[in-house]
Every structure is written in structure tokens, then in C-alpha cells.
Design a protein around this motif. Structure first.
Motif, short mmCIF file in Angstrom:
data_model
loop_
_atom_site.label_atom_id
_atom_site.label_comp_id
_atom_site.label_asym_id
_atom_site.label_seq_id
_atom_site.Cartn_x
_atom_site.Cartn_y
_atom_site.Cartn_z
N ARG A 108 5.55 1.63 4.18
CA ARG A 108 6.17 1.08 2.97
C ARG A 108 7.56 1.66 2.81
NH1 ARG A 108 2.72 3.04 -1.14
NH2 ARG A 108 4.13 4.79 -1.53
N ARG A 109 8.54 0.79 2.58
CA ARG A 109 9.87 1.24 2.14
C ARG A 109 9.86 1.16 0.62
NH1 ARG A 109 14.09 1.11 5.69
NH2 ARG A 109 15.17 2.30 4.05
N ASN A 110 10.24 2.23 -0.03
CA ASN A 110 10.02 2.38 -1.46
C ASN A 110 11.10 1.77 -2.34
OD1 ASN A 110 7.47 3.83 -1.37
ND2 ASN A 110 8.65 5.45 -0.38
N GLY A 111 12.11 1.20 -1.71
CA GLY A 111 13.11 0.46 -2.46
C GLY A 111 14.26 1.31 -2.95
N HIS A 112 15.48 0.75 -2.83
CA HIS A 112 16.69 1.37 -3.37
C HIS A 112 17.65 0.23 -3.66
CE1 HIS A 112 19.80 4.32 -4.09
NE2 HIS A 112 20.61 3.64 -3.29
N ASN A 113 17.81 -0.08 -4.92
CA ASN A 113 18.57 -1.27 -5.34
C ASN A 113 17.95 -2.55 -4.81
OD1 ASN A 113 20.49 0.36 -6.68
ND2 ASN A 113 21.64 0.63 -4.77
N ASN A 114 16.71 -2.48 -4.40
CA ASN A 114 15.94 -3.67 -4.01
C ASN A 114 14.47 -3.33 -4.18
OD1 ASN A 114 15.22 -2.15 -1.70
ND2 ASN A 114 16.84 -3.07 -0.48
N ALA A 115 13.61 -4.32 -3.91
CA ALA A 115 12.18 -4.14 -4.18
C ALA A 115 11.46 -3.32 -3.14
CB ALA A 115 11.51 -5.52 -4.30
N GLY A 116 12.09 -3.12 -1.99
CA GLY A 116 11.38 -2.47 -0.90
C GLY A 116 10.48 -3.45 -0.17
N ASN A 159 0.51 -6.02 -10.37
CA ASN A 159 0.35 -7.40 -10.87
C ASN A 159 1.52 -8.29 -10.44
OD1 ASN A 159 -2.06 -6.71 -12.35
ND2 ASN A 159 -0.73 -5.73 -13.88
N THR A 160 1.81 -8.25 -9.16
CA THR A 160 2.97 -8.96 -8.62
C THR A 160 2.55 -9.82 -7.43
OG1 THR A 160 4.44 -7.14 -9.28
CG2 THR A 160 5.26 -8.68 -7.61
N VAL A 218 -1.69 -11.49 -4.92
CA VAL A 218 -1.18 -10.81 -6.11
C VAL A 218 -1.72 -9.39 -6.10
CG1 VAL A 218 -1.13 -10.76 -8.63
CG2 VAL A 218 -1.04 -12.96 -7.43
N THR A 219 -0.83 -8.43 -6.27
CA THR A 219 -1.26 -7.03 -6.26
C THR A 219 -2.08 -6.73 -7.51
OG1 THR A 219 0.74 -6.28 -7.39
CG2 THR A 219 0.80 -6.34 -4.98
N GLN A 220 -3.01 -5.81 -7.40
CA GLN A 220 -3.85 -5.42 -8.53
C GLN A 220 -3.06 -4.56 -9.52
OE1 GLN A 220 -7.14 -3.42 -6.65
NE2 GLN A 220 -8.18 -5.34 -6.14
N PRO A 268 7.85 -8.68 -3.01
CA PRO A 268 7.65 -9.64 -4.11
C PRO A 268 8.30 -10.99 -3.82
CG PRO A 268 8.12 -7.49 -5.02
CD PRO A 268 8.30 -7.36 -3.52
N LYS A 269 7.62 -12.02 -4.23
CA LYS A 269 8.09 -13.38 -4.00
C LYS A 269 9.32 -13.66 -4.86
CE LYS A 269 6.60 -18.20 -4.04
NZ LYS A 269 5.51 -19.14 -4.35
#
Length: 461
Positions: free
Chosen positions: A394-402, A424-425, A439-441, A460-461
Motif C-alpha cells: 500500500r502507498r499511503n498517499g501524499h497529495n493523492n489517495a495512494g 466506506n469507499t 466498497v471498503t468496509q 478510490p474510483k
């Protein structure tokens, strides 16, 4: 009469200079022209993509076609590469080498002959003329791409035989380049009166002595040194230093301090600790050979557990330049696209090899991975699962969702529950290799999948 006398004196002086120092006059003219063009070249750099925000293209391979057409070929591609998300191109050594029109440039003779002097058996280099090189650099800058010069300063080749008082035997250390710049003799190579040797020699070529003030002056200190000429006159934006094992790290550090620009060294060693040490001493980036060899073991050996191994990007991602293949080594045959999925979703500054992009692999898939790298692959990395066949991170995101990347090296579809950063995404696979849109829990967990011998990248979509 006084005016006429002055005019005649000037004519006599010019005639004397031309007949006795042709190279010197050429140099003066060259320098004047260079100064006039420097401002234009510096202006052209405004608006370039910051190096490291995209992906580097290695814009050559070993034994590209001879005949002086390579610069034109690369020029025809720079705009499409920029559109795909490339931010810099790395060119082969651009100056005249011992083998003239047949050389790949790694046996340098005249650092200031870019294909305009008749020496070493040709006028043009293997890749083309000086005019064509300048056109390529200008076109790359117009496409917002930086241009990286391959710098070979460990050794030289093509000198004449001369007596060597330091060894008692003659050696090929008498260099008289037609550019009129950076003449060399035996005192500019190892051994000499001041230095016996440095870190190592290469291929039996004369070993350039960086401890000598004259060599330092011509390489990076003078106003028309190699470093400053390449940057200010030719328009190069950064440096790839060849065979840095052959000299001390301070050489690269001094060059970088003198002219700036992105810098990366080829320290060919699979030990991440050694790469981290060299990068720290030189204060520049290093090619992540540790990552390369772990990927080779993982994909060639069909054991993704090898990706747990130590790599430079895990120690210092800001200094790691990652790659899957280059002009010297190309040992990942099985799962090469999976290896690109790895470096283009992980930390470090990734490089694409010309032949992989233009000839051997799916350009569509590589373009997709470049887009993913530039738009989704931000922040720190968390490795979620590794086994013989599967790798999830997993990339945890930096100015983006990752993102979440799922690499499957088995012969069947795989599914796995993983923890994301999104609650919930609805997410999707941005590679198109899966049509799931789960969809994530509430607790951020979700089931994802990957096809056999392939990969998916979720966000995320």
C-alpha cells in the motif's frame, strides 16, 4: 593615417593568430557563440517538469544503429514521451570517443567534440552531429523534458603513445583533441607525481587522475569546464556518472556543487548499505542495484519472498533511482512487466528502458503504469502481504489517495482481504486487469484480486 595604421596592425595580428593558433581562434569564436546562446538555453529550461515527479526514459540501448541517425530518432519521440508522463531523458555519452562513428561513447577522447570535428575516423559520432544533438536538446526542452548527460570521467581512450616517467614504460596518455580544450599528458593519469591511484581502473584504459588540479579545472572548475560547458552551452540539465566505483565519491560531489543539476551514479553493487553509503558521501542519487537484484531473484526465481530483501529505496527513497533493465544488464525475462508494476508503484525515481517501452513490452500497459505512478503512487509504503506467489503493498498517499498494488506471479487468479486507508469507499483497479469495483468496509478492509502472471492497482474510483 593613424586610423589606417591601426587597421593594418589589427589585420596583421589576426593573420598571425590564424596561422599560428587555429584551434585557439576556433575556441574564441566557439566561446563567443556559446555565451550568446547560453541565455536562450537557460530560458528554455523554464517550465521543465521537475525531475522526479515523473519517470526517466533511458533513451538508448547498447549498439543502437550506427550511421548518425540516433539523435533524430530520439527527437521524434520526445513529445510523445512527455505526453505519456516522462519527465527526463538520459542520453548516451555525447562526445567523440576512440572508435569514432562506431563507439557507444564509453571510451571518451575529446569531451568537446559532439560530432563537429574530423578525428577518430569520423566527423559525426555514432549518434549524429553536434547540430542534431542541439536540436534534440531544444526539442526535449520544448516538450518540458530535462536532458541527462552520461558522464564518463574515470578513464579516457585514443591518446598517442608517450614515455611515462612515472612507470618507466610508454603508455597511451598523449591527448591532443581538435577542439583545443583539455589536452592531457601522462601527469593527468595514474600514476603521477602526486597520486599513485584512486579506487580502480577500467578495461586497461588510462585512468584519469582527479587529484590533479589541472584535471579538476577542466572537468568542473573552469568557466568552460566540461561540466559548465555541457550545462551552460549545450543545455544539459543533469548527470548520470558512469562507473563511479573507479574514483572517490568527492569527485561527483564537487562536480554537483560546481554546476548543480540532478545527479545519479552507477555504483554497481547489490548491497543496499553500500549504495546508501556512496549516495551519502557523493550527496547524489544512486541506481538501486539492490532493488534490481531482489527483483531478478523474485521474478526469475519465481519467489516473491525475495522482495522482502533490503533495497536502497527502503533506506532512502529520495536517493534511489530504480530500474528493471538498462544498456548493461537485462536479466529479468520472466515477469518483466510485473517488475515494472513493482517499481512504478513503489518509492524511488523509476527508469524505463527504451527497448522495453518502444519494442519489447506493451507500450499501452507501460503508459498506464506511468500514469499510475504520476497520479496515485504517493506517500510511504506499507507491505501488506508477501509469499511465494503474491505480493501486496500500500502507498499511503501524499497529495493523492495512494494505492494498493497486488502482484500475482502464480498461474491462477488470486484474491485477498487487505487493509486500505479508505473507509466506506468504492475502489477500482486502474490497470483494467480486473473489473471489480468493491466498497471498503467501515474498518477499511476489502477483498481485491489479481489475474495470473499479472497485477492490479487499486484506488478510490
Amino acid at each position: 593615417m593613424k586610423t589606417l595604421f591601426k587597421f593594418l596592425i589589427i589585420l596583421l595580428f589576426i593573420n598571425y593568430s590564424c596561422s599560428n593558433n587555429e584551434a585557439g581562434v576556433d575556441s574564441v569564436i566557439d566561446e563567443t557563440s556559446s555565451q550568446n546562446s547560453s541565455e536562450k538555453k537557460l530560458k528554455a529550461r523554464q517550465g521543465l517538469k521537475p525531475i522526479g515527479t515523473g519517470v526517466m526514459m533511458q533513451a538508448f540501448y547498447w549498439d543502437v544503429p550506427a550511421g548518425g541517425t540516433w539523435w533524430e530518432k530520439v527527437e521524434s519521440k520526445v513529445q510523445s514521451w512527455s505526453d505519456a508522463g516522462i519527465d527526463a531523458i538520459w542520453l548516451p555519452p555525447v562526445s567523440k570517443a576512440q572508435n569514432g562513428a562506431f563507439s557507444m561513447g564509453y571510451d571518451p577522447f575529446d569531451y568537446y567534440d559532439f560530432g563537429q570535428y574530423n578525428q577518430m575516423g569520423s566527423v559525426e559520432t555514432r549518434f549524429g552531429s553536434k547540430t542534431e544533438l542541439e536540436s534534440l536538446i531544444n526539442k526535449a526542452h520544448n516538450a518540458k523534458l530535462s536532458v541527462i548527460a552520461d558522464i564518463v570521467i574515470n578513464h579516457n581512450s585514443g591518446g598517442e603513445l608517450e614515455d611515462n616517467p612515472y612507470t618507466g614504460t610508454p603508455y597511451y596518455t598523449d591527448f591532443n583533441p581538435k577542439s583545443g580544450k583539455f589536452f592531457r599528458t601522462n601527469s593527468d593519469f595514474h600514476p603521477n607525481a602526486n597520486c599513485n591511484s584512486d579506487s580502480g581502473v577500467f578495461g586497461g584504459f588510462p585512468d584519469l587522475s582527479h587529484c590533479q588540479p589541472y584535471v579538476q579545472d577542466w572537468l568542473w572548475k573552469r568557466s568552460n569546464s566540461v561540466a559548465k560547458y555541457y550545462k551552460n552551452v549545450m543545455g544539459f540539465d543533469g548527470w548520470r556518472f558512469d562507473y563511479v566505483k573507479g574514483f572517490e565519491p568527492w569527485v561527483v560531489r564537487e562536480w554537483k556543487n560546481a554546476v548543480g543539476g540532478f545527479s545519479v551514479g552507477e555504483y554497481w553493487d547489490g548491497n543496499a548499505s553500500t549504495l546508501d553509503w556512496w549516495s551519502g558521501e557523493a550527496q547524489v542519487s544512486a541506481f538501486d542495484f539492490a532493488c534490481y537484484y531482489r527483483m531478478r531473484d523474485a521474478f526469475q526465481g519465481n519467489d516473491l519472498n525475495k522482495l522482502k530483501g533490503d533495497m536502497l529505496w527502503k533506506r532512502n527513497s529520495r536517493k534511489a533511482v530504480t530500474f528493471v533493465a538498462n544498456h548493461d544488464t537485462d536479466e529479468i525475462y520472466n515477469g518483466k512487466l510485473l517488475a515494472y508494476a513493482y517499481i512504478l508503484t513503489h518509492e524511488g525515481y523509476p527508469t524505463i528502458f527504451y527497448r522495453d517501452y518502444e519494442e519489447w513490452l506493451s507500450k499501452t500497459k507501460l503508459k498506464n503504469l506511468i500514469w499510475i505512478h504520476n497520479n496515485l503512487a504517493g506517500g510511504s509504503t506499507s507491505i501488506l502481504h508477501v509469499d511465494n506467489d503474491e505480493y501486496v503493498a500500500r502507498r499511503n498517499g501524499h497529495n493523492n489517495a495512494g494505492l494498493v498494488v497486488y502482484i500475482n506471479n502464480s498461474n491462477s487468479w488470486k484474491e485477498r482481504w487487505i487493509e486500505t486507508n479508505w473507509s466506506n469507499t468504492r475502489i477500482k483497479d486502474y490497470t483494467g486487469n480486473s473489473n471489480w469495483q468493491p466498497v471498503t468496509q467501515g474498518g477499511k478492509w476489502v477483498k481485491v484480486q489479481a489475474p495470473p502472471k499479472s497485477y492490479t492497482v487499486w484506488s478510490p474510483k
